[in-house]
Design a protein around this motif. Sequence first.
Motif, PDB file in Angstrom:
ATOM      1  N   PRO A  77     -12.539 -43.774 -64.199  1.00 35.57           N
ATOM      2  CA  PRO A  77     -13.460 -42.688 -64.544  1.00 35.57           C
ATOM      3  C   PRO A  77     -13.220 -41.386 -63.784  1.00 35.57           C
ATOM      4  CG  PRO A  77     -14.574 -44.353 -63.234  1.00 35.57           C
ATOM      5  CD  PRO A  77     -13.225 -44.905 -63.574  1.00 35.57           C
ATOM      6  N   PHE A  78     -12.704 -41.450 -62.566  1.00 35.19           N
ATOM      7  CA  PHE A  78     -12.448 -40.200 -61.846  1.00 35.19           C
ATOM      8  C   PHE A  78     -11.278 -39.442 -62.467  1.00 35.19           C
ATOM      9  CE2 PHE A  78     -14.716 -42.372 -58.258  1.00 35.19           C
ATOM     10  CZ  PHE A  78     -15.806 -41.521 -58.268  1.00 35.19           C
ATOM     11  N   HIS A  79     -10.315 -40.151 -63.010  1.00 37.71           N
ATOM     12  CA  HIS A  79      -9.219 -39.478 -63.710  1.00 37.71           C
ATOM     13  C   HIS A  79      -9.741 -38.807 -64.982  1.00 37.71           C
ATOM     14  CE1 HIS A  79      -6.762 -42.198 -61.166  1.00 37.71           C
ATOM     15  NE2 HIS A  79      -5.971 -41.148 -61.141  1.00 37.71           N
ATOM     16  N   VAL A  80     -10.623 -39.499 -65.677  1.00 36.49           N
ATOM     17  CA  VAL A  80     -11.189 -38.927 -66.907  1.00 36.49           C
ATOM     18  C   VAL A  80     -12.030 -37.694 -66.581  1.00 36.49           C
ATOM     19  CG1 VAL A  80     -12.683 -39.367 -68.898  1.00 36.49           C
ATOM     20  CG2 VAL A  80     -11.126 -41.155 -68.093  1.00 36.49           C
ATOM     21  N   SER A  81     -12.853 -37.768 -65.529  1.00 36.15           N
ATOM     22  CA  SER A  81     -13.675 -36.601 -65.182  1.00 36.15           C
ATOM     23  C   SER A  81     -12.798 -35.433 -64.749  1.00 36.15           C
ATOM     24  CB  SER A  81     -14.717 -36.946 -64.109  1.00 36.15           C
ATOM     25  OG  SER A  81     -14.117 -37.313 -62.892  1.00 36.15           O
ATOM     26  N   THR A  82     -11.690 -35.709 -64.079  1.00 34.04           N
ATOM     27  CA  THR A  82     -10.755 -34.638 -63.717  1.00 34.04           C
ATOM     28  C   THR A  82     -10.190 -33.987 -64.975  1.00 34.04           C
ATOM     29  OG1 THR A  82     -10.169 -35.796 -61.678  1.00 34.04           O
ATOM     30  CG2 THR A  82      -8.655 -34.080 -62.425  1.00 34.04           C
ATOM     31  N   ALA A  83      -9.820 -34.810 -65.958  1.00 30.39           N
ATOM     32  CA  ALA A  83      -9.311 -34.267 -67.224  1.00 30.39           C
ATOM     33  C   ALA A  83     -10.373 -33.416 -67.914  1.00 30.39           C
ATOM     34  CB  ALA A  83      -8.864 -35.405 -68.140  1.00 30.39           C
ATOM     35  N   LEU A  84     -11.625 -33.829 -67.849  1.00 29.56           N
ATOM     36  CA  LEU A  84     -12.704 -33.043 -68.453  1.00 29.56           C
ATOM     37  C   LEU A  84     -12.866 -31.700 -67.741  1.00 29.56           C
ATOM     38  CD1 LEU A  84     -15.231 -35.926 -69.134  1.00 29.56           C
ATOM     39  CD2 LEU A  84     -14.145 -34.476 -70.871  1.00 29.56           C
ATOM     40  N   TYR A  85     -12.742 -31.695 -66.413  1.00 28.15           N
ATOM     41  CA  TYR A  85     -12.823 -30.428 -65.669  1.00 28.15           C
ATOM     42  C   TYR A  85     -11.666 -29.501 -66.066  1.00 28.15           C
ATOM     43  CZ  TYR A  85     -16.228 -32.787 -62.630  1.00 28.15           C
ATOM     44  OH  TYR A  85     -17.311 -33.456 -62.137  1.00 28.15           O
ATOM     45  N   LEU A  86     -10.474 -30.071 -66.239  1.00 23.58           N
ATOM     46  CA  LEU A  86      -9.325 -29.267 -66.650  1.00 23.58           C
ATOM     47  C   LEU A  86      -9.512 -28.732 -68.067  1.00 23.58           C
ATOM     48  CD1 LEU A  86      -6.428 -31.387 -65.105  1.00 23.58           C
ATOM     49  CD2 LEU A  86      -7.262 -29.150 -64.321  1.00 23.58           C
ATOM     50  N   MET A  87     -10.096 -29.547 -68.943  1.00 27.83           N
ATOM     51  CA  MET A  87     -10.381 -29.083 -70.304  1.00 27.83           C
ATOM     52  C   MET A  87     -11.410 -27.954 -70.276  1.00 27.83           C
ATOM     53  SD  MET A  87     -10.237 -32.789 -72.210  1.00 27.83           S
ATOM     54  CE  MET A  87     -11.019 -32.253 -73.701  1.00 27.83           C
ATOM     55  N   ALA A  88     -12.372 -28.047 -69.363  1.00 19.18           N
ATOM     56  CA  ALA A  88     -13.350 -26.963 -69.218  1.00 19.18           C
ATOM     57  C   ALA A  88     -12.639 -25.677 -68.802  1.00 19.18           C
ATOM     58  CB  ALA A  88     -14.418 -27.349 -68.193  1.00 19.18           C
TER      59      ALA A  88
END
Length: 182
Positions: A77-88
């Motif tokens: 989940p931390f990798h996914v949240s990092t990807a979401l921050y990058l998408m933001a």
Amino acid sequence: MTAYAPWQIISEGQGSPQTAAHFDLWAQAASAYHKQDMQEWEKAVDDIYTKSIQAGWSGALRSQALRAERYYNALSPFHVSTALYLMALLSLIAFSAVQNFTCLKAAVTFMGMGAALHTLSIAARMYILMRPPVSTLYESIIFVGLVAVLYSLWMFYKNRDVFWLYLGGVIGALIQLVGFSH
């Protein structure tokens, strides 16, 4: 029988030949992990489990928490949240380039989803560890990243200044990436 963490065994003088043998099993598991030898790893973990049952430490084994950790590791989940921050951040760059408010809404959505997943991930670690996950550098870094993202989201909603979204996205992603290196 009371279960002790390894550092408690050492610092509180709870060591015995039985715990020394148990530590040896953990050392074998660590060695197998670092060599990426799955057969040796499985054997070491099975030996640890068997010896723990034999020693009467089975009360310390929380099968639901072990299952939760297995799913947690599989989902990353931390990798996914990092990807979401990058998408933001990418959405914010698009917003800055074309002034399309759909891009801004996407950025807020991605950042909010990243923060929600980040929060749930920390809650899952609390359940698995039975304590707040702030005792190692990695855990502290991940926690600080969440606080920074939540603060930036709050400041954006309070002031409607896109700067706060940029700041939250950059800090959230960078701190997570730094955490992965530890």
